[in-house]
Design an enzyme around this catalytic site. Structure first.
Site, PDB file in Angstrom:
ATOM      1  N   ASP A  13       0.815  -1.218   0.000  1.00 47.52           N
ATOM      2  CA  ASP A  13       0.000   0.000   0.000  1.00 47.52           C
ATOM      3  C   ASP A  13       0.848   1.267   0.000  1.00 47.52           C
ATOM      4  O   ASP A  13       0.450   2.290   0.561  1.00 47.52           O
ATOM      5  CB  ASP A  13      -0.969   0.012   1.202  1.00 47.52           C
ATOM      6  CG  ASP A  13      -1.753  -1.280   1.294  1.00 47.52           C
ATOM      7  OD1 ASP A  13      -2.245  -1.715   0.243  1.00 47.52           O
ATOM      8  OD2 ASP A  13      -1.842  -1.858   2.391  1.00 47.52           O
ATOM      9  N   GLY A  15       1.581   2.960  -2.603  1.00 48.51           N
ATOM     10  CA  GLY A  15       1.221   3.833  -3.733  1.00 48.51           C
ATOM     11  C   GLY A  15       1.982   3.456  -4.996  1.00 48.51           C
ATOM     12  O   GLY A  15       2.217   4.300  -5.865  1.00 48.51           O
ATOM     13  N   ALA A  39      -3.552  -7.997  -4.017  1.00 46.69           N
ATOM     14  CA  ALA A  39      -3.065  -6.638  -4.270  1.00 46.69           C
ATOM     15  C   ALA A  39      -4.215  -5.716  -4.649  1.00 46.69           C
ATOM     16  O   ALA A  39      -5.237  -6.163  -5.164  1.00 46.69           O
ATOM     17  CB  ALA A  39      -2.050  -6.666  -5.410  1.00 46.69           C
ATOM     18  N   GLY A  40      -4.031  -4.439  -4.392  1.00 42.42           N
ATOM     19  CA  GLY A  40      -5.001  -3.440  -4.834  1.00 42.42           C
ATOM     20  C   GLY A  40      -4.229  -2.179  -5.190  1.00 42.42           C
ATOM     21  O   GLY A  40      -3.811  -1.446  -4.314  1.00 42.42           O
ATOM     22  N   THR A  42      -4.120   1.354  -6.668  1.00 39.42           N
ATOM     23  CA  THR A  42      -5.075   2.421  -6.978  1.00 39.42           C
ATOM     24  C   THR A  42      -4.429   3.457  -7.884  1.00 39.42           C
ATOM     25  O   THR A  42      -3.325   3.926  -7.621  1.00 39.42           O
ATOM     26  CB  THR A  42      -5.545   3.087  -5.664  1.00 39.42           C
ATOM     27  OG1 THR A  42      -6.059   2.063  -4.817  1.00 39.42           O
ATOM     28  CG2 THR A  42      -6.627   4.131  -5.922  1.00 39.42           C
ATOM     29  N   THR A 129      -5.792 -11.702   3.244  1.00 35.36           N
ATOM     30  CA  THR A 129      -6.861 -11.031   2.501  1.00 35.36           C
ATOM     31  C   THR A 129      -7.965 -12.019   2.112  1.00 35.36           C
ATOM     32  O   THR A 129      -8.948 -11.632   1.488  1.00 35.36           O
ATOM     33  CB  THR A 129      -6.308 -10.377   1.216  1.00 35.36           C
ATOM     34  OG1 THR A 129      -5.707 -11.406   0.430  1.00 35.36           O
ATOM     35  CG2 THR A 129      -5.283  -9.296   1.515  1.00 35.36           C
ATOM     36  N   ARG A 143       4.023 -28.880  -5.897  1.00 36.03           N
ATOM     37  CA  ARG A 143       3.947 -29.468  -7.247  1.00 36.03           C
ATOM     38  C   ARG A 143       2.620 -30.160  -7.514  1.00 36.03           C
ATOM     39  O   ARG A 143       2.554 -31.217  -8.128  1.00 36.03           O
ATOM     40  CB  ARG A 143       5.143 -30.426  -7.465  1.00 36.03           C
ATOM     41  CG  ARG A 143       6.457 -29.663  -7.457  1.00 36.03           C
ATOM     42  CD  ARG A 143       7.635 -30.538  -7.239  1.00 36.03           C
ATOM     43  NE  ARG A 143       7.569 -31.191  -5.947  1.00 36.03           N
ATOM     44  CZ  ARG A 143       8.435 -32.099  -5.528  1.00 36.03           C
ATOM     45  NH1 ARG A 143       9.415 -32.476  -6.304  1.00 36.03           N
ATOM     46  NH2 ARG A 143       8.323 -32.626  -4.331  1.00 36.03           N
ATOM     47  N   ARG A 303      -6.405   0.311   7.851  1.00 35.17           N
ATOM     48  CA  ARG A 303      -4.988  -0.050   7.958  1.00 35.17           C
ATOM     49  C   ARG A 303      -4.432   0.445   9.283  1.00 35.17           C
ATOM     50  O   ARG A 303      -4.816   1.521   9.747  1.00 35.17           O
ATOM     51  CB  ARG A 303      -4.193   0.571   6.811  1.00 35.17           C
ATOM     52  CG  ARG A 303      -4.602   0.032   5.469  1.00 35.17           C
ATOM     53  CD  ARG A 303      -3.792   0.665   4.335  1.00 35.17           C
ATOM     54  NE  ARG A 303      -4.295   0.208   3.046  1.00 35.17           N
ATOM     55  CZ  ARG A 303      -4.431   0.969   1.972  1.00 35.17           C
ATOM     56  NH1 ARG A 303      -4.083   2.245   2.006  1.00 35.17           N
ATOM     57  NH2 ARG A 303      -4.918   0.472   0.856  1.00 35.17           N
ATOM     58  N   ASP A 331       1.818  14.535   1.548  1.00 34.84           N
ATOM     59  CA  ASP A 331       0.738  15.467   1.903  1.00 34.84           C
ATOM     60  C   ASP A 331      -0.011  15.044   3.164  1.00 34.84           C
ATOM     61  O   ASP A 331      -0.565  15.879   3.880  1.00 34.84           O
ATOM     62  CB  ASP A 331      -0.276  15.564   0.749  1.00 34.84           C
ATOM     63  CG  ASP A 331      -0.777  14.187   0.314  1.00 34.84           C
ATOM     64  OD1 ASP A 331       0.075  13.302   0.090  1.00 34.84           O
ATOM     65  OD2 ASP A 331      -1.998  13.998   0.221  1.00 34.84           O
ATOM     66  N   SER A 405       5.722  12.155  -4.045  1.00 41.77           N
ATOM     67  CA  SER A 405       4.325  12.263  -4.465  1.00 41.77           C
ATOM     68  C   SER A 405       3.553  12.930  -3.334  1.00 41.77           C
ATOM     69  O   SER A 405       3.724  12.580  -2.167  1.00 41.77           O
ATOM     70  CB  SER A 405       3.805  10.858  -4.764  1.00 41.77           C
ATOM     71  OG  SER A 405       2.404  10.841  -4.776  1.00 41.77           O
TER      72      SER A 405
HETATM   73  P1  IMP Z   1      -2.305 -12.873   1.888  1.00 42.80           P
HETATM   74  O1  IMP Z   1      -1.296 -12.407   0.919  1.00 42.80           O
HETATM   75  O2  IMP Z   1      -3.709 -12.584   1.475  1.00 42.80           O
HETATM   76  O3  IMP Z   1      -2.106 -14.307   2.274  1.00 42.80           O
HETATM   77  O4  IMP Z   1      -2.095 -12.054   3.265  1.00 42.80           O
HETATM   78  C1  IMP Z   1      -0.903 -12.160   4.044  1.00 42.80           C
HETATM   79  C2  IMP Z   1      -0.565 -10.834   4.680  1.00 42.80           C
HETATM   80  O5  IMP Z   1      -0.202  -9.892   3.682  1.00 42.80           O
HETATM   81  C3  IMP Z   1      -1.724 -10.168   5.440  1.00 42.80           C
HETATM   82  O6  IMP Z   1      -1.178  -9.430   6.520  1.00 42.80           O
HETATM   83  C4  IMP Z   1      -2.298  -9.217   4.414  1.00 42.80           C
HETATM   84  O7  IMP Z   1      -3.003  -8.143   5.009  1.00 42.80           O
HETATM   85  C5  IMP Z   1      -1.041  -8.752   3.729  1.00 42.80           C
HETATM   86  N1  IMP Z   1      -1.272  -8.322   2.349  1.00 42.80           N
HETATM   87  C6  IMP Z   1      -1.489  -9.100   1.289  1.00 42.80           C
HETATM   88  N2  IMP Z   1      -1.619  -8.372   0.181  1.00 42.80           N
HETATM   89  C7  IMP Z   1      -1.457  -7.105   0.543  1.00 42.80           C
HETATM   90  C8  IMP Z   1      -1.432  -5.871  -0.198  1.00 42.80           C
HETATM   91  O8  IMP Z   1      -1.563  -5.821  -1.413  1.00 42.80           O
HETATM   92  N3  IMP Z   1      -1.236  -4.744   0.547  1.00 42.80           N
HETATM   93  C9  IMP Z   1      -1.017  -4.781   1.885  1.00 42.80           C
HETATM   94  N4  IMP Z   1      -1.004  -5.905   2.600  1.00 42.80           N
HETATM   95  C10 IMP Z   1      -1.228  -7.062   1.931  1.00 42.80           C
END
Ligand code: IMP
Length: 418
Positions: A13, A15, A39-40, A42, A129, A143, A303, A331, A405
């Protein structure tokens, strides 16, 4: 031409999506190398917000080829939904998205297994997640997994049946209710629809791009402190989020990498459980959460927030060989009367300058305080107090910060050094 790797230096996260998008006008290919729909990323373009989960962040740049590399795990239904969402907004996905035949598939049963595993851990849960990431990588390394390319082969149905049988037997034995028939139908329908997109040996495509001197940007997901090797295990994700992951997750040689962009926020956030030495579990932390909109782009979870952690950042720079530092969300701290930076950890009466193997114990951050700074825009001179903050970080890390940024839009970023 070089391969540039871009990755997060904290717990995700940071950015990254925005930075990839901004750098996208300088590259020919953007390639995601690990992770999946956990992942996310934005991106805000002209006031329109897009959140990408599996599609690389170069998708908005016409002429840029976007690769989902072999190191990524794919949930077909989620990918299809993401593609359709972009197409509905007029983005041309079909002609410049390439999906690796070697990507492992997240089955609906992997998502169930993730949920069951977290339920059974109770208080000790990872805070996953719940997107099936861990179980899918477990099958990959055990495997037993299924790959995107398998879908195009005659034995796919048989392989799927074998893996599903093992999963559902286990789920049902532990009292987890899951409807295999409905899951399978939705999964197969999504896979069928994805066949209309380019599924190919993307490593070969990348080799050709390298031979033609094209510029490749390898896009990481999550962050260095969630790396399965170097994060605070087991509170990590199941892939290599560090620079080495770009080689194995795309099939490119280490010698091709010439630049590593390390992205970090002016403070820290973390979602899920696990050690967070500089966490502000108080009104100050809440103020940062609100100012920074610190709610998960994938799960919507608030978060956890805290001050910048320099020992962890230094460790992350060393693990990745960072050549270019990018600070984001400057910012968010604007207007605070002071900010703090962790410069070491007190552990068992001694100060340690890198994250300890087991940081769950009585670890106490050592802080240094700095005056806050006023808000500023991309065309303004940097406020003096903000420059002091940057100078200190640069001196500690031993390198300059290339970009800062100060807002979510493409335009809200300044380049400080060439
Ligand atoms: P998982 O990858 O869903 O198995 O999650 C394992 C750990 O990684 C957890 O603490 C999630 O909150 C964190 N996590 C997984 N993907 C992200 C992400 O894209 N951003 C921030 N934390 C993440």
């Amino acid at each position: 031409m070089p391969v540039s790797v871009l990755l997060g230096l904290q717990w995700g996260d940071e950015g990254k999506g925005k930075v990839v998008d901004v750098l996208g006008d300088r590259v020919d290919v953007v390639a995601r190398f690990q992770g999946g729909p956990n992942a996310g990323h934005t991106i805000i373009i002209g006031g329109q917000k897009y959140v990408l989960h599996q599609i690389p962040s170069g998708i908005f740049r016409p002429g840029v080829r976007n690769i989902i590399g072999n190191g990524v795990v794919i949930n077909p239904a989620v990918l299809l939904q993401e593609i359709r969402g972009l197409e509905a907004k007029g983005v041309d996905v079909r002609s410049h998205l390439y999906i690796s035949t070697r990507c492992h598939l997240i089955l609906p049963s992997h998502v169930h297994l993730d949920k069951l595993s977290e339920q059974r851990k109770g208080q000790a849960k990872i805070g996953s997640t719940l997107r099936g990431i861990g179980p899918t990588y477990r099958d990959k390394y055990g495997r037993e997994g299924l790959r995107m390319g398998d879908v195009l082969t005659p034995r796919f149905a048989e392989k799927l049946d074998t893996l599903q049988t093992a999963h559902y037997e286990y789920l049902h034995a532990l009292g987890y209710a899951a409807d295999r028939a409905a899951d399978t139908q939705a999964f197969l329908e999504a896979l069928e629809a994805l066949k209309a997109y380019t599924i190919t040996d993307t490593e070969v495509l990348l080799h050709k791009a390298l031979a033609q001197q094209q510029h490749i940007l390898a896009e990481g997901a999550q962050g260095t402190l969630l790396d399965v090797e170097f994060g605070a295990y087991p509170f990590v994700t199941s892939s290599n989020t560090t620079a080495g992951g770009a080689c194995t997750g795309l099939g490119i040689p280490p010698s091709a990498i010439t630049q590593v962009y390390g992205v970090f926020k002016a403070y820290c956030t973390r979602v899920g459980s696990g050690p967070f030495p500089t966490e502000l579990d108080n009104a100050q932390g809440e103020a940062i959460r609100q100012a920074g909109g610190e709610f998960g782009a994938t799960t919507g979870r608030p978060r956890r927030t805290g001050w910048l952690d320099l020992p962890a950042l230094k460790y992350a720079c060393s693990l990745n060989g960072v050549t270019h530092l990018v600070m984001t969300k400057a910012d968010v701290l604007a207007g605070m009367d002071h900010v703090e930076v962790c410069v070491g950890y007190e552990l068992n009466g001694r100060v340690q300058d890198y994250p300890p193997f087991d940081s769950e114990g009585a670890l106490k951050p050592v802080y240094r305080s700095f005056p806050g700074w006023p808000g500023f825009g991309p065309d303004d001179a940097l406020p003096v107090s903000f420059r002091q903050y940057l100078d200190f970080i640069e001196a500690e890390l031993g390198q300059a910060i290339t970009f800062v940024s100060m807002g979510p839009d493409r335009k809200e970023m300044v380049q400080l050094v060439a």
